[in-house]
Design a protein around this motif. Structure first.
Motif, PDB file in Angstrom:
ATOM      1  N   VAL A 176       0.793  -1.178  -0.197  1.00 38.21           N
ATOM      2  CA  VAL A 176       0.074   0.073   0.098  1.00 38.21           C
ATOM      3  C   VAL A 176       0.778   1.300   0.035  1.00 38.21           C
ATOM      4  N   ASP A 177       0.531   2.336  -0.788  1.00 37.98           N
ATOM      5  CA  ASP A 177       1.357   3.476  -1.058  1.00 37.98           C
ATOM      6  C   ASP A 177       0.336   4.557  -0.713  1.00 37.98           C
ATOM      7  N   THR A 178       0.971   5.709  -0.278  1.00 39.13           N
ATOM      8  CA  THR A 178       0.083   6.778   0.087  1.00 39.13           C
ATOM      9  C   THR A 178      -0.428   7.519  -1.188  1.00 39.13           C
ATOM     10  N   TYR A 179      -0.066   7.146  -2.106  1.00 35.34           N
ATOM     11  CA  TYR A 179      -0.700   7.690  -3.541  1.00 35.34           C
ATOM     12  C   TYR A 179      -1.447   6.500  -4.168  1.00 35.34           C
ATOM     13  N   ASN A 180      -2.046   5.627  -3.464  1.00 35.12           N
ATOM     14  CA  ASN A 180      -2.998   4.605  -4.108  1.00 35.12           C
ATOM     15  C   ASN A 180      -4.479   4.951  -3.522  1.00 35.12           C
ATOM     16  N   GLY A 196      -4.854   4.956   0.478  1.00 35.83           N
ATOM     17  CA  GLY A 196      -3.679   4.548   0.869  1.00 35.83           C
ATOM     18  C   GLY A 196      -3.210   5.241   2.253  1.00 35.83           C
ATOM     19  N   VAL A 197      -3.311   6.625   2.225  1.00 32.89           N
ATOM     20  CA  VAL A 197      -2.903   7.308   3.500  1.00 32.89           C
ATOM     21  C   VAL A 197      -3.789   6.781   4.753  1.00 32.89           C
ATOM     22  N   GLY A 198      -5.161   6.416   4.347  1.00 34.64           N
ATOM     23  CA  GLY A 198      -6.038   6.395   5.290  1.00 34.64           C
ATOM     24  C   GLY A 198      -5.576   4.919   6.028  1.00 34.64           C
ATOM     25  N   LEU A 199      -5.384   3.984   5.176  1.00 28.58           N
ATOM     26  CA  LEU A 199      -5.130   2.654   5.409  1.00 28.58           C
ATOM     27  C   LEU A 199      -3.581   2.491   6.395  1.00 28.58           C
ATOM     28  N   ASN A 201      -2.303   4.912   7.904  1.00 24.40           N
ATOM     29  CA  ASN A 201      -2.145   5.431   9.317  1.00 24.40           C
ATOM     30  C   ASN A 201      -3.068   4.597  10.181  1.00 24.40           C
ATOM     31  N   GLN A 202      -4.130   3.820   9.854  1.00 26.13           N
ATOM     32  CA  GLN A 202      -4.763   2.967  10.821  1.00 26.13           C
ATOM     33  C   GLN A 202      -3.821   1.731  11.293  1.00 26.13           C
ATOM     34  N   PHE A 203      -2.902   1.128  10.389  1.00 21.96           N
ATOM     35  CA  PHE A 203      -1.980   0.353  10.656  1.00 21.96           C
ATOM     36  C   PHE A 203      -0.671   0.547  11.137  1.00 21.96           C
ATOM     37  N   GLY A 204      -0.320   1.725  11.060  1.00 23.30           N
ATOM     38  CA  GLY A 204       1.024   2.309  11.493  1.00 23.30           C
ATOM     39  C   GLY A 204       2.127   1.660  10.279  1.00 23.30           C
ATOM     40  N   GLY A 205       1.241   1.623   9.182  1.00 28.29           N
ATOM     41  CA  GLY A 205       2.285   0.850   8.086  1.00 28.29           C
ATOM     42  C   GLY A 205       3.107   2.006   7.285  1.00 28.29           C
ATOM     43  N   SER A 206       4.367   1.438   6.593  1.00 29.57           N
ATOM     44  CA  SER A 206       4.849   2.414   5.875  1.00 29.57           C
ATOM     45  C   SER A 206       4.775   2.302   4.301  1.00 29.57           C
ATOM     46  N   SER A 207       4.683   3.270   3.760  1.00 30.75           N
ATOM     47  CA  SER A 207       4.420   3.379   2.488  1.00 30.75           C
ATOM     48  C   SER A 207       5.204   2.576   1.462  1.00 30.75           C
ATOM     49  N   GLY A 208       4.532   1.593   0.571  1.00 24.98           N
ATOM     50  CA  GLY A 208       5.397   0.729  -0.270  1.00 24.98           C
ATOM     51  C   GLY A 208       6.058  -0.261   0.196  1.00 24.98           C
ATOM     52  N   ASN A 209       6.185  -0.489   1.391  1.00 21.19           N
ATOM     53  CA  ASN A 209       6.663  -1.676   2.292  1.00 21.19           C
ATOM     54  C   ASN A 209       5.819  -3.105   1.616  1.00 21.19           C
ATOM     55  N   GLN A 210       7.081  -3.827   1.006  1.00 27.14           N
ATOM     56  CA  GLN A 210       6.520  -5.124   0.334  1.00 27.14           C
ATOM     57  C   GLN A 210       6.318  -6.383   1.208  1.00 27.14           C
ATOM     58  N   THR A 211       6.756  -6.365   2.429  1.00 26.39           N
ATOM     59  CA  THR A 211       6.566  -7.476   3.064  1.00 26.39           C
ATOM     60  C   THR A 211       5.550  -7.264   4.482  1.00 26.39           C
ATOM     61  N   SER A 212       5.530  -6.152   4.797  1.00 26.06           N
ATOM     62  CA  SER A 212       5.006  -5.970   6.307  1.00 26.06           C
ATOM     63  C   SER A 212       3.409  -6.000   6.136  1.00 26.06           C
ATOM     64  N   PRO A 213       3.017  -7.041   7.171  1.00 20.66           N
ATOM     65  CA  PRO A 213       1.354  -7.141   7.303  1.00 20.66           C
ATOM     66  C   PRO A 213       0.810  -5.637   7.547  1.00 20.66           C
ATOM     67  N   ASN A 214       1.579  -4.740   7.773  1.00 20.06           N
ATOM     68  CA  ASN A 214       0.813  -3.381   7.960  1.00 20.06           C
ATOM     69  C   ASN A 214       0.687  -2.758   6.742  1.00 20.06           C
ATOM     70  N   SER A 215       1.154  -3.307   5.636  1.00 24.41           N
ATOM     71  CA  SER A 215       1.272  -2.362   4.343  1.00 24.41           C
ATOM     72  C   SER A 215       0.858  -3.440   3.384  1.00 24.41           C
ATOM     73  N   ASN A 216       0.546  -4.784   3.670  1.00 30.10           N
ATOM     74  CA  ASN A 216      -0.243  -5.836   2.818  1.00 30.10           C
ATOM     75  C   ASN A 216      -1.241  -6.330   3.425  1.00 30.10           C
TER      76      ASN A 216
END
Ligand code: CA
Ligand code: CA
Length: 281
Positions: A176-180, A196-199, A201-216
């Protein structure tokens, strides 16, 4: 416990989220915590249907894999990256020969396997074909997945004047990216959207991270009959928006009742004990 159960468990601990969007009164509910491990190695899928084993009646899955293996199948290889024509395609709803319409710029939509720097990253733990949208580093790109034809087909099949709707949509959102962002329409009206920004923020994910469950994350939206879904629109103003295992559920679908949780059972036990001691008095 395998990697995926840890993955989904972490998500259920961090988020049970129902969000209303778009400034309109709507009954759409969004959840991020119910994805389950897919048996084809594509990471996460809907709790209701697996890419290989299928699932409950009236749920259909787009896996972007092997659509052309089915005779007479109208799945399209128009968006498939060169070299994947025998493996990847748009539209593979569990051997069902009924299509969705994909509208967008062929230079911006792609279907492929694996990650290529500057092009697209496979969603976490996804070794299968997936779809992606890229702006090719300029402006913004949009793709529309229109389910109207599929819905009309199943309505005709049902007969007896029964008008079916689509009341469930799920998809695996990779890196997930901030620009999706994803938008969900009913009869041309925006019902709800997820940024993407909202998601992140909810998970504390980093934009574009390809492995973290907080961004996938596997995203699910439940629609009311009044605001039933027919069209998914994906936007990105960067490289790239990646997705897999797009699932829809018809209004005739089963919705399993969740089993009572341990806590609920415990509370029930306490109430039962209380009643028993009162009866004894
Ligand atoms: Ca796939
Ligand atoms: Ca991405």
């Amino acid at each position: 416990m395998n990697k995926f159960s840890k993955f989904t468990k972490a998500l259920s601990l961090t988020a049970v989220i129902g969000l209303g969007f778009a400034g309109v009164s709507n009954a759409a509910t969004i959840n991020f915590n119910n994805g389950v491990a897919a048996s084809d190695g594509s990471g996460l899928t809907s709790q209701y249907i697996d890419p290989v084993n299928g699932g409950l009646p009236d749920y259909f899955i787009e896996t972007f894999d092997s659509a052309t293996g089915v005779p007479g199948f109208p799945g399209s290889t128009a968006y498939t990256d060169a070299g994947f024509e025998q493996d990847c395609a748009v539209n593979s709803v569990n051997n069902s020969p009924f299509g969705i319409s994909v509208n967008g710029n062929a230079g911006e939509i792609g279907v492929r396997q694996g990650s290529v720097s500057g092009v697209a990253a496979a969603p976490a733990n996804d070794t299968t074909c997936y779809g992606y949208l890229s702006n090719n580093n300029s402006g913004s790109a949009t793709v529309e997945f229109d389910y109207t034809n599929l819905l009309n087909y199943f309505t005709a099949q049902a007969g007896n004047g029964v008008q079916l709707g689509i009341t469930y949509l799920g998809f695996y959102w990779g890196s997930v990216d901030t620009y999706n962002d994803f938008e969900f329409y009913s009869g041309g009206s925006l019902v709800t959207e997820i940024s993407g920004v909202g998601l992140l923020n909810q998970f504390g994910g980093s934009s574009g991270n390809q492995t973290s469950p907080n961004s996938n994350t596997y995203v699910e939206i439940e629609f009311s009959i009044a605001e039933q879904f027919d069209t998914l629109v994906i936007n990105t103003s960067g490289v790239a928006g990646e997705f897999d295992n797009i699932v829809i559920g018809l209004s005739s679908r089963e919705i399993p009742v969740p089993a009572p949780t341990g806590l609920a059972l415990f509370a029930f036990g306490l109430v039962a004990l209380g009643l028993r001691s009162r009866l004894k008095k």
